[in-house]
Write a protein that holds these residues in place. Structure first.
Motif, PDB file in Angstrom:
ATOM      1  N   LEU A 122      -5.514   6.733   3.583  1.00 33.22           N
ATOM      2  CA  LEU A 122      -5.419   5.344   4.181  1.00 33.22           C
ATOM      3  C   LEU A 122      -6.835   5.111   4.570  1.00 33.22           C
ATOM      4  O   LEU A 122      -7.358   5.608   5.471  1.00 33.22           O
ATOM      5  CB  LEU A 122      -4.360   5.590   5.245  1.00 33.22           C
ATOM      6  CG  LEU A 122      -4.109   4.144   6.087  1.00 33.22           C
ATOM      7  CD1 LEU A 122      -3.605   3.456   4.994  1.00 33.22           C
ATOM      8  CD2 LEU A 122      -3.290   4.814   7.226  1.00 33.22           C
ATOM      9  N   SER A 124      -9.214   1.991   6.273  1.00 34.71           N
ATOM     10  CA  SER A 124      -9.481   0.674   6.912  1.00 34.71           C
ATOM     11  C   SER A 124     -10.806   0.217   6.874  1.00 34.71           C
ATOM     12  O   SER A 124     -11.808   1.124   6.821  1.00 34.71           O
ATOM     13  CB  SER A 124      -8.826   0.935   8.522  1.00 34.71           C
ATOM     14  OG  SER A 124      -9.561   1.694   9.225  1.00 34.71           O
ATOM     15  N   ARG A 147      -4.277   3.726  -0.021  1.00 32.71           N
ATOM     16  CA  ARG A 147      -4.004   2.501   0.486  1.00 32.71           C
ATOM     17  C   ARG A 147      -5.409   1.755   1.093  1.00 32.71           C
ATOM     18  O   ARG A 147      -5.920   2.540   2.077  1.00 32.71           O
ATOM     19  CB  ARG A 147      -2.773   2.259   1.289  1.00 32.71           C
ATOM     20  CG  ARG A 147      -1.601   2.629   0.802  1.00 32.71           C
ATOM     21  CD  ARG A 147      -0.435   2.748   1.526  1.00 32.71           C
ATOM     22  NE  ARG A 147      -0.530   3.885   2.748  1.00 32.71           N
ATOM     23  CZ  ARG A 147       0.277   4.171   3.695  1.00 32.71           C
ATOM     24  NH1 ARG A 147       1.258   3.317   4.085  1.00 32.71           N
ATOM     25  NH2 ARG A 147       0.180   5.357   4.134  1.00 32.71           N
ATOM     26  N   VAL A 149      -6.662  -0.976   4.195  1.00 34.82           N
ATOM     27  CA  VAL A 149      -6.082  -1.834   5.009  1.00 34.82           C
ATOM     28  C   VAL A 149      -7.109  -2.800   5.965  1.00 34.82           C
ATOM     29  O   VAL A 149      -8.223  -2.151   6.198  1.00 34.82           O
ATOM     30  CB  VAL A 149      -5.356  -0.805   6.395  1.00 34.82           C
ATOM     31  CG1 VAL A 149      -4.641  -1.819   7.423  1.00 34.82           C
ATOM     32  CG2 VAL A 149      -4.438   0.202   5.667  1.00 34.82           C
ATOM     33  N   CYS A 168     -11.672  -5.755   1.339  1.00 37.61           N
ATOM     34  CA  CYS A 168     -10.585  -5.056   1.220  1.00 37.61           C
ATOM     35  C   CYS A 168     -10.015  -5.089   0.040  1.00 37.61           C
ATOM     36  O   CYS A 168      -9.455  -3.994  -0.795  1.00 37.61           O
ATOM     37  CB  CYS A 168      -9.425  -5.484   2.222  1.00 37.61           C
ATOM     38  SG  CYS A 168      -9.772  -4.652   4.060  1.00 37.61           S
ATOM     39  N   TYR A 179      -2.850  -2.383  -0.881  1.00 34.58           N
ATOM     40  CA  TYR A 179      -3.830  -3.196  -0.105  1.00 34.58           C
ATOM     41  C   TYR A 179      -2.954  -3.878   0.918  1.00 34.58           C
ATOM     42  O   TYR A 179      -1.891  -4.688   0.639  1.00 34.58           O
ATOM     43  CB  TYR A 179      -4.543  -4.408  -0.976  1.00 34.58           C
ATOM     44  CG  TYR A 179      -5.058  -5.307  -0.270  1.00 34.58           C
ATOM     45  CD1 TYR A 179      -6.134  -5.324   0.770  1.00 34.58           C
ATOM     46  CD2 TYR A 179      -4.665  -6.466  -0.483  1.00 34.58           C
ATOM     47  CE1 TYR A 179      -6.376  -6.306   1.755  1.00 34.58           C
ATOM     48  CE2 TYR A 179      -5.127  -7.746   0.387  1.00 34.58           C
ATOM     49  CZ  TYR A 179      -6.108  -7.510   1.320  1.00 34.58           C
ATOM     50  OH  TYR A 179      -6.401  -8.647   2.178  1.00 34.58           O
ATOM     51  N   HIS A 180      -3.469  -4.012   2.240  1.00 29.91           N
ATOM     52  CA  HIS A 180      -2.598  -4.377   3.258  1.00 29.91           C
ATOM     53  C   HIS A 180      -3.480  -5.557   3.946  1.00 29.91           C
ATOM     54  O   HIS A 180      -4.677  -5.000   4.587  1.00 29.91           O
ATOM     55  CB  HIS A 180      -2.212  -3.307   4.363  1.00 29.91           C
ATOM     56  CG  HIS A 180      -1.243  -2.342   3.712  1.00 29.91           C
ATOM     57  ND1 HIS A 180       0.233  -2.551   3.682  1.00 29.91           N
ATOM     58  CD2 HIS A 180      -1.397  -1.248   3.002  1.00 29.91           C
ATOM     59  CE1 HIS A 180       0.762  -1.535   3.146  1.00 29.91           C
ATOM     60  NE2 HIS A 180      -0.166  -0.626   3.099  1.00 29.91           N
ATOM     61  N   THR A 206       0.214  -3.999  10.231  1.00 29.25           N
ATOM     62  CA  THR A 206      -0.752  -3.839   9.537  1.00 29.25           C
ATOM     63  C   THR A 206      -1.914  -3.295  10.492  1.00 29.25           C
ATOM     64  O   THR A 206      -2.639  -2.236  10.213  1.00 29.25           O
ATOM     65  CB  THR A 206      -1.596  -5.134   8.949  1.00 29.25           C
ATOM     66  OG1 THR A 206      -0.633  -5.916   8.171  1.00 29.25           O
ATOM     67  CG2 THR A 206      -2.956  -4.907   8.363  1.00 29.25           C
ATOM     68  N   LEU A 209      -1.250   0.620  11.116  1.00 30.96           N
ATOM     69  CA  LEU A 209      -1.718   1.363  10.050  1.00 30.96           C
ATOM     70  C   LEU A 209      -3.217   1.483  10.008  1.00 30.96           C
ATOM     71  O   LEU A 209      -3.775   2.462   9.825  1.00 30.96           O
ATOM     72  CB  LEU A 209      -1.500   0.573   8.742  1.00 30.96           C
ATOM     73  CG  LEU A 209      -0.124   0.754   7.970  1.00 30.96           C
ATOM     74  CD1 LEU A 209       0.151  -0.128   6.586  1.00 30.96           C
ATOM     75  CD2 LEU A 209       0.033   2.366   7.708  1.00 30.96           C
ATOM     76  N   ALA A 210      -3.900   0.420  10.296  1.00 34.77           N
ATOM     77  CA  ALA A 210      -5.306   0.357  10.514  1.00 34.77           C
ATOM     78  C   ALA A 210      -5.990   1.274  11.365  1.00 34.77           C
ATOM     79  O   ALA A 210      -7.142   2.087  11.157  1.00 34.77           O
ATOM     80  CB  ALA A 210      -5.985  -0.943  10.657  1.00 34.77           C
TER      81      ALA A 210
END
Length: 327
Positions: A122, A124, A147, A149, A168, A179-180, A206, A209-210
């Motif tokens: 994950l 960011s 993913r 973010v 991103c 991708y978020h 979001t 998550l970041a």
């Protein structure tokens, strides 16, 4: 029979000639790359004699072998930076030409990210030139469970390729994963609007998550003569400028300003900014800061002291300046 003076002169001449022979043999072997057999043929001596001459040249201190590579000096710098700033990881690029600095640092950053990424990473991402250059330098990977973010709102300027939205998207394309996005501006009209947006479900999810990312890729902005760069040109008003000046701001990260000692400065602008909070950045396992140039030194010191980043990628000149700055 030689008299005393003739004998002394003869011995001196012989010694001088012997030294010249030693020098010729040593240069042929160490500088020209000739083999001992080739040297023996050239000077009319046997190969064992050439071997003895080379050994004598070393014993007399005529030959000083230096084993060296430019990578060794940056590895030493990396170790010193890790110890000085308690870093998890550090990479120092050593470009041959100053014009190659951006590309060289970006390649180092891309290498670091590639090495620490897992299959379900994950990641960011903020914005800026350093971040965009790192994304460009990334290889094509096959991490379908990864993913990416967006951790900072969009600046909405003409530099589309430097904006977090685009970086991103490009990074998720390089990794082959998801991708978020964060569909909001970096700075909104008021603190009340910002607070309302932060409570909106998609944005809140979001942002969370970041903040929980395994890795964060961020640039470090510098404050110079009261200015914070193009990212804030349209947003810093007189009140915010006064706070920044009074607080001796040196840099900003993810839209938040800080002092040389790493103290976050809560400005009126900060309350209108949509991004991961500075205190949450301290909890990210690998917060990778990428930056270079003399103008960024004070900002990097603040970011490191504030523990907003715990991994650093920079160039050799900036690394040396960072260490000198801490003396």
């Amino acid at each position: 029979m030689l008299n005393h003076h003739e004998y002394r002169r003869s011995r001196t001449t012989e010694e001088r000639q012997h030294i010249l022979t030693l020098l010729d043999v040593a240069r042929a072997y160490y500088e020209e790359g000739c083999s001992q057999a080739e040297i023996a043929t050239r000077i009319g001596y046997s190969r064992p004699t050439v071997s003895r001459l080379l050994a004598e040249a070393r014993e007399r201190g005529m030959v000083r072998v230096r084993i060296f590579h430019t990578l060794e000096r940056v590895i030493s710098l990396e170790a010193e930076l890790r110890e000085r700033f308690n870093l998890k990881l550090c990479r120092v690029a050593d470009p041959e030409d100053v014009a190659d600095t951006q590309a060289s640092v970006a390649r180092c950053a891309a290498d670091m990210l590639t090495e620490i990424m897992t299959d379900n990473v994950l990641l960011s991402i903020s914005n800026g030139l350093a971040v965009a250059a790192t994304v460009d330098a990334m290889p094509e990977l096959e991490l379908p469970r990864s993913r990416v973010v967006q951790m900072i709102g969009s600046i909405g300027h003409s530099d589309v390729l430097l904006d977090s939205v685009e970086t991103c998207r490009r990074m998720s394309g390089k990794l082959g994963g998801g991708y978020h996005g964060l569909p909001v501006p970096l700075v909104v009209p008021s603190a009340a609007v910002a607070e309302e947006l932060r409570r909106e479900e998609q944005i809140a999810t979001t942002m969370e998550l970041a903040a929980r990312a395994d890795i964060a890729l961020v640039g470090v902005g510098a404050v110079s003569r009261g200015r914070s760069g193009r990212i804030f040109d349209d947003f810093i008003d007189a009140d915010t400028e006064e706070v920044l000046n009074e607080s001796a701001a040196v840099g900003h990260i993810c839209g938040h300003h800080f002092t040389r000692e790493g103290r976050h400065i809560p400005t009126p602008l900060c309350r209108r900014t949509i991004s991961v909070a500075p205190e949450r950045m301290r909890t990210i396992p690998y917060a990778v800061g990428v930056a270079w140039s003399a103008e960024k030194v004070a900002a990097l010191v603040g970011a490191l002291k504030g523990h907003f980043i715990n991994c650093l990628v920079t160039d050799r000149a900036t690394a040396l300046a960072l260490l000198a700055h801490m003396v």
